[in-house]
Design a protein around this motif. Structure first.
Motif, PDB file in Angstrom:
ATOM      1  N   VAL A  26       1.927 -29.031   0.494  1.00  0.00           N
ATOM      2  CA  VAL A  26       1.904 -29.282  -0.938  1.00  0.00           C
ATOM      3  C   VAL A  26       2.870 -28.278  -1.557  1.00  0.00           C
ATOM      4  O   VAL A  26       2.630 -27.073  -1.514  1.00  0.00           O
ATOM      5  CB  VAL A  26       0.496 -29.118  -1.535  1.00  0.00           C
ATOM      6  N   ALA A  27       3.982 -28.756  -2.096  1.00  0.00           N
ATOM      7  CA  ALA A  27       5.072 -27.880  -2.521  1.00  0.00           C
ATOM      8  C   ALA A  27       5.307 -27.992  -4.024  1.00  0.00           C
ATOM      9  O   ALA A  27       5.680 -29.057  -4.530  1.00  0.00           O
ATOM     10  CB  ALA A  27       6.365 -28.230  -1.776  1.00  0.00           C
ATOM     11  N   TYR A  28       5.087 -26.876  -4.735  1.00  0.00           N
ATOM     12  CA  TYR A  28       5.405 -26.874  -6.168  1.00  0.00           C
ATOM     13  C   TYR A  28       6.873 -26.506  -6.353  1.00  0.00           C
ATOM     14  O   TYR A  28       7.429 -25.677  -5.635  1.00  0.00           O
ATOM     15  CB  TYR A  28       4.493 -25.925  -6.948  1.00  0.00           C
ATOM     16  N   LEU A  29       7.503 -27.136  -7.329  1.00  0.00           N
ATOM     17  CA  LEU A  29       8.943 -27.000  -7.535  1.00  0.00           C
ATOM     18  C   LEU A  29       9.297 -26.091  -8.701  1.00  0.00           C
ATOM     19  O   LEU A  29      10.476 -25.916  -9.015  1.00  0.00           O
ATOM     20  CB  LEU A  29       9.575 -28.379  -7.724  1.00  0.00           C
ATOM     21  N   VAL A  30       8.278 -25.500  -9.318  1.00  0.00           N
ATOM     22  CA  VAL A  30       8.459 -24.529 -10.392  1.00  0.00           C
ATOM     23  C   VAL A  30       7.096 -23.882 -10.604  1.00  0.00           C
ATOM     24  O   VAL A  30       6.060 -24.490 -10.288  1.00  0.00           O
ATOM     25  CB  VAL A  30       8.977 -25.206 -11.689  1.00  0.00           C
ATOM     26  N   GLU A  31       7.052 -22.662 -11.121  1.00  0.00           N
ATOM     27  CA  GLU A  31       5.779 -21.972 -11.310  1.00  0.00           C
ATOM     28  C   GLU A  31       4.820 -22.764 -12.192  1.00  0.00           C
ATOM     29  O   GLU A  31       3.595 -22.704 -11.997  1.00  0.00           O
ATOM     30  CB  GLU A  31       6.021 -20.583 -11.907  1.00  0.00           C
ATOM     31  N   CYS A  32       5.351 -23.527 -13.118  1.00  0.00           N
ATOM     32  CA  CYS A  32       4.514 -24.318 -14.022  1.00  0.00           C
ATOM     33  C   CYS A  32       3.674 -25.364 -13.274  1.00  0.00           C
ATOM     34  O   CYS A  32       2.688 -25.867 -13.821  1.00  0.00           O
ATOM     35  CB  CYS A  32       5.376 -25.021 -15.063  1.00  0.00           C
ATOM     36  N   ALA A  33       4.076 -25.706 -12.040  1.00  0.00           N
ATOM     37  CA  ALA A  33       3.326 -26.677 -11.241  1.00  0.00           C
ATOM     38  C   ALA A  33       2.465 -26.000 -10.176  1.00  0.00           C
ATOM     39  O   ALA A  33       1.834 -26.692  -9.366  1.00  0.00           O
ATOM     40  CB  ALA A  33       4.293 -27.658 -10.573  1.00  0.00           C
ATOM     41  N   HIS A  34       2.434 -24.667 -10.190  1.00  0.00           N
ATOM     42  CA  HIS A  34       1.722 -23.919  -9.152  1.00  0.00           C
ATOM     43  C   HIS A  34       0.215 -24.180  -9.202  1.00  0.00           C
ATOM     44  O   HIS A  34      -0.426 -24.438  -8.175  1.00  0.00           O
ATOM     45  CB  HIS A  34       2.022 -22.425  -9.312  1.00  0.00           C
ATOM     46  N   HIS A  35      -0.377 -24.100 -10.381  1.00  0.00           N
ATOM     47  CA  HIS A  35      -1.833 -24.246 -10.496  1.00  0.00           C
ATOM     48  C   HIS A  35      -2.297 -25.619 -10.013  1.00  0.00           C
ATOM     49  O   HIS A  35      -3.252 -25.725  -9.235  1.00  0.00           O
ATOM     50  CB  HIS A  35      -2.271 -24.027 -11.949  1.00  0.00           C
ATOM     51  N   VAL A  36      -1.629 -26.662 -10.459  1.00  0.00           N
ATOM     52  CA  VAL A  36      -1.997 -28.011 -10.021  1.00  0.00           C
ATOM     53  C   VAL A  36      -1.877 -28.129  -8.506  1.00  0.00           C
ATOM     54  O   VAL A  36      -2.760 -28.672  -7.831  1.00  0.00           O
ATOM     55  CB  VAL A  36      -1.113 -29.058 -10.729  1.00  0.00           C
ATOM     56  N   SER A  37      -0.802 -27.607  -7.953  1.00  0.00           N
ATOM     57  CA  SER A  37      -0.589 -27.667  -6.504  1.00  0.00           C
ATOM     58  C   SER A  37      -1.662 -26.907  -5.755  1.00  0.00           C
ATOM     59  O   SER A  37      -2.160 -27.359  -4.710  1.00  0.00           O
ATOM     60  CB  SER A  37       0.801 -27.104  -6.161  1.00  0.00           C
ATOM     61  N   ARG A  38      -2.016 -25.731  -6.270  1.00  0.00           N
ATOM     62  CA  ARG A  38      -3.053 -24.937  -5.622  1.00  0.00           C
ATOM     63  C   ARG A  38      -4.399 -25.653  -5.631  1.00  0.00           C
ATOM     64  O   ARG A  38      -5.126 -25.644  -4.643  1.00  0.00           O
ATOM     65  CB  ARG A  38      -3.167 -23.577  -6.292  1.00  0.00           C
ATOM     66  N   ARG A  39      -4.726 -26.284  -6.739  1.00  0.00           N
ATOM     67  CA  ARG A  39      -5.988 -27.004  -6.810  1.00  0.00           C
ATOM     68  C   ARG A  39      -6.004 -28.200  -5.850  1.00  0.00           C
ATOM     69  O   ARG A  39      -7.044 -28.527  -5.265  1.00  0.00           O
ATOM     70  CB  ARG A  39      -6.234 -27.471  -8.247  1.00  0.00           C
ATOM     71  N   ILE A  40      -4.864 -28.841  -5.676  1.00  0.00           N
ATOM     72  CA  ILE A  40      -4.784 -29.954  -4.720  1.00  0.00           C
ATOM     73  C   ILE A  40      -5.008 -29.455  -3.301  1.00  0.00           C
ATOM     74  O   ILE A  40      -5.841 -29.997  -2.556  1.00  0.00           O
ATOM     75  CB  ILE A  40      -3.422 -30.661  -4.831  1.00  0.00           C
ATOM     76  N   SER A  41      -4.281 -28.416  -2.909  1.00  0.00           N
ATOM     77  CA  SER A  41      -4.388 -27.926  -1.528  1.00  0.00           C
ATOM     78  C   SER A  41      -5.747 -27.304  -1.257  1.00  0.00           C
ATOM     79  O   SER A  41      -6.332 -27.500  -0.173  1.00  0.00           O
ATOM     80  CB  SER A  41      -3.272 -26.918  -1.235  1.00  0.00           C
ATOM     81  N   SER A  42      -6.297 -26.550  -2.224  1.00  0.00           N
ATOM     82  CA  SER A  42      -7.579 -25.882  -2.001  1.00  0.00           C
ATOM     83  C   SER A  42      -8.737 -26.869  -1.944  1.00  0.00           C
ATOM     84  O   SER A  42      -9.792 -26.568  -1.371  1.00  0.00           O
ATOM     85  CB  SER A  42      -7.836 -24.836  -3.081  1.00  0.00           C
ATOM     86  N   HIS A  43      -8.563 -28.057  -2.489  1.00  0.00           N
ATOM     87  CA  HIS A  43      -9.612 -29.075  -2.405  1.00  0.00           C
ATOM     88  C   HIS A  43      -9.979 -29.371  -0.956  1.00  0.00           C
ATOM     89  O   HIS A  43     -11.146 -29.634  -0.636  1.00  0.00           O
ATOM     90  CB  HIS A  43      -9.148 -30.360  -3.098  1.00  0.00           C
ATOM     91  N   PHE A  44      -8.977 -29.313  -0.082  1.00  0.00           N
ATOM     92  CA  PHE A  44      -9.209 -29.687   1.309  1.00  0.00           C
ATOM     93  C   PHE A  44      -9.778 -28.544   2.135  1.00  0.00           C
ATOM     94  O   PHE A  44     -10.415 -28.780   3.161  1.00  0.00           O
ATOM     95  CB  PHE A  44      -7.911 -30.215   1.926  1.00  0.00           C
ATOM     96  N   ASP A  45      -9.552 -27.309   1.691  1.00  0.00           N
ATOM     97  CA  ASP A  45     -10.042 -26.154   2.435  1.00  0.00           C
ATOM     98  C   ASP A  45      -9.788 -26.346   3.929  1.00  0.00           C
ATOM     99  O   ASP A  45     -10.663 -26.190   4.767  1.00  0.00           O
ATOM    100  CB  ASP A  45     -11.528 -25.927   2.174  1.00  0.00           C
ATOM    101  N   ASP A  46      -8.568 -26.708   4.233  1.00  0.00           N
ATOM    102  CA  ASP A  46      -8.212 -27.127   5.587  1.00  0.00           C
ATOM    103  C   ASP A  46      -7.054 -26.270   6.100  1.00  0.00           C
ATOM    104  O   ASP A  46      -6.113 -25.982   5.376  1.00  0.00           O
ATOM    105  CB  ASP A  46      -7.802 -28.611   5.584  1.00  0.00           C
ATOM    106  N   LEU A  47      -7.149 -25.885   7.375  1.00  0.00           N
ATOM    107  CA  LEU A  47      -6.104 -25.051   7.959  1.00  0.00           C
ATOM    108  C   LEU A  47      -4.777 -25.788   8.097  1.00  0.00           C
ATOM    109  O   LEU A  47      -3.747 -25.165   8.319  1.00  0.00           O
ATOM    110  CB  LEU A  47      -6.555 -24.539   9.329  1.00  0.00           C
ATOM    111  N   ASP A  48      -4.779 -27.098   7.973  1.00  0.00           N
ATOM    112  CA  ASP A  48      -3.556 -27.872   8.148  1.00  0.00           C
ATOM    113  C   ASP A  48      -3.049 -28.492   6.852  1.00  0.00           C
ATOM    114  O   ASP A  48      -2.229 -29.415   6.871  1.00  0.00           O
ATOM    115  CB  ASP A  48      -3.758 -28.952   9.209  1.00  0.00           C
ATOM    116  N   VAL A  49      -3.513 -28.016   5.694  1.00  0.00           N
ATOM    117  CA  VAL A  49      -2.929 -28.354   4.399  1.00  0.00           C
ATOM    118  C   VAL A  49      -2.447 -27.045   3.787  1.00  0.00           C
ATOM    119  O   VAL A  49      -3.241 -26.152   3.505  1.00  0.00           O
ATOM    120  CB  VAL A  49      -3.938 -29.049   3.460  1.00  0.00           C
ATOM    121  N   HIS A  50      -1.134 -26.906   3.614  1.00  0.00           N
ATOM    122  CA  HIS A  50      -0.539 -25.635   3.223  1.00  0.00           C
ATOM    123  C   HIS A  50       0.148 -25.727   1.866  1.00  0.00           C
ATOM    124  O   HIS A  50       0.825 -26.723   1.573  1.00  0.00           O
ATOM    125  CB  HIS A  50       0.488 -25.187   4.265  1.00  0.00           C
TER     126      HIS A  50
END
Length: 406
Positions: A26-50
């Motif tokens: 999950v790759a954010y392309l600017v800091e303004c998209a960091h929070h949304v990206s983090r919430r997407i990746s952390s939803h999975f709490d998975d070692l293979d979603v980075h």
């Protein structure tokens, strides 16, 4: 299975490279998209979603090239790009590059999706679909010689140059003998070692280029007013820049140096490569790397499947995309931070093991992690990632001499 020909398996990519992991990025392309990206990746709490990304808004050729390199790294199976919508990163070109590599890729533009909540929900659904696609992918046989292995030292102390670093050098020699591509860094920490490295170059032209790139690093740091020798190094018992440089140099082992590469350059074949991380031209963006993870990201961009991280004072970081193996130089540090370390090289200092024995331990750990076993930092969920602004010129032909096979 013999030690020289371990039975590895990897995930085949369209460019012929194979990955030892199959992660969704999950790759954010600017800091303004960091929070949304983090919430997407952390939803999975998975070692293979980075989660990875670039925080800057104004364009930078290096940053764009690095994002293309890491999003198409062999350990990456699928990519979700998250854009605010008005940043300068060329999201369409990045998406096209990932698609051309044969990987599933989706673009999520927050300004077009209805904001934070809607974008998070949509992103979760997209990643879930990608994970189902990757679950159906079967690994294929992978030769040891298809690996690319990097090394970095961080939090160095007075023990680093006599235990962990030379033990990694022993491991590197063993890997290079088996035609593995091994990458060591960095020219800013190798000031004073340029003539020794030039003597190890496979030809005089490469030797001259190595000397020139170290001289560039020396000029750069002199202009910045601060070198690679940090207060923490002195607190850990290192006395001089020469001592630190020689200790860092010992990670490279004793094999001939096959080439000089810059961030994003993939070694074309097995051998030992020096990574020049110091930007070209006059200093424009500050210090070359603001943290160890910035260099790890650059090694990943060069195709490193995993990184050997030596530390004397201690470090708890890992990385996104490629596993990090921690080799602890100091036995006292190992006692305090054993839960974050893979190898106790401090046994050399206490007389419990030799350099060769610890080098063999590191070699076996490389094979285990390449074979699917999680490194300690990986199992703990460490996925650090830092990408800043830089500027580089392309490498010249003398940096990668042609190998003549007899």
């Amino acid at each position: 299975m013999s030690e020289s020909q371990p039975a590895l398996h990897g995930f085949m990519r369209s460019d012929g490279r194979k990955g030892i992991r199959n992660v969704v990025v999950v790759a954010y392309l600017v800091e303004c998209a960091h929070h949304v990206s983090r919430r997407i990746s952390s939803h999975f709490d998975d070692l293979d979603v980075h989660l990875i990304g670039f925080p800057g808004c104004y364009p930078n050729e290096y940053a764009g090239a690095m994002m293309r390199a890491v999003c198409t790294h062999p350990n990456v199976g699928a990519v979700l790009l998250v854009s605010l919508g008005c940043e300068s990163m060329d999201r369409d070109a990045l998406r096209a590059a990932v698609a051309a590599s044969g990987r599933p890729v989706e673009l999520l533009v927050i300004q077009e999706r209805g904001g934070t909540r809607a974008s998070i929900a949509n992103g979760i659904a997209l990643v879930d679909g990608m994970r189902r696609q990757l679950a159906a992918q079967q690994p294929v046989p992978m030769a040891l010689s298809e690996l690319v292995v990097g090394t970095i030292c961080g939090g160095s102390d007075g023990t680093s140059g006599i235990t962990a670093n030379p033990a990694v050098g022993r491991c590197f020699d063993k890997l290079v003998e088996r035609d593995v591509a091994c990458v060591f860094e960095e020219t800013g920490e190798l000031i004073g070692c340029e003539n020794i490295m030039a003597e190890r170059a496979v030809n005089p032209e490469l030797g001259g280029l190595i000397q020139a790139c170290v001289a560039k690093a020396e000029r750069y740091y002199r202009t910045m007013g601060f070198g690679s020798f940090a207060p923490g190094n002195a607190d850990g018992g290192l006395t001089t820049l020469e001592e630190k440089s020689m200790g860092a140099y010992s990670k490279s082992g004793s094999s001939p140096i096959s080439g000089l590469i810059k961030p994003g350059d993939v070694p074309p074949s097995g051998g030992l490569y020096l990574l020049d991380v110091v930007p070209d031209g006059e200093p424009r963006f500050g210090f070359p790397n603001i943290a160890d993870n910035a260099e790890i990201v650059e090694m990943i961009a060069c195709g490193c499947h995993l990184t050997l991280f030596t530390t004397g004072r201690g470090s708890v970081v890992g990385s996104a995309i490629s596993p990090v193996l921690k080799i602890c130089a100091n036995p006292e540090t190992y006692q305090r931070l054993a839960d974050d370390m893979d190898i106790n090289a401090g046994r050399i200092l206490t007389g419990e093991a030799s350099l060769d024995e610890v080098g063999d331990d590191i070699y076996r750990a490389v094979l285990a992690v390449a074979g699917g076993e999680r490194s300690v930092s990986e199992a703990l969920g460490h996925q650090e990632f830092i990408l800043t602004y830089k500027s580089f010129e392309p490498i010249g032909p003398g940096c990668l001499p042609v190998r003549h096979v007899s």
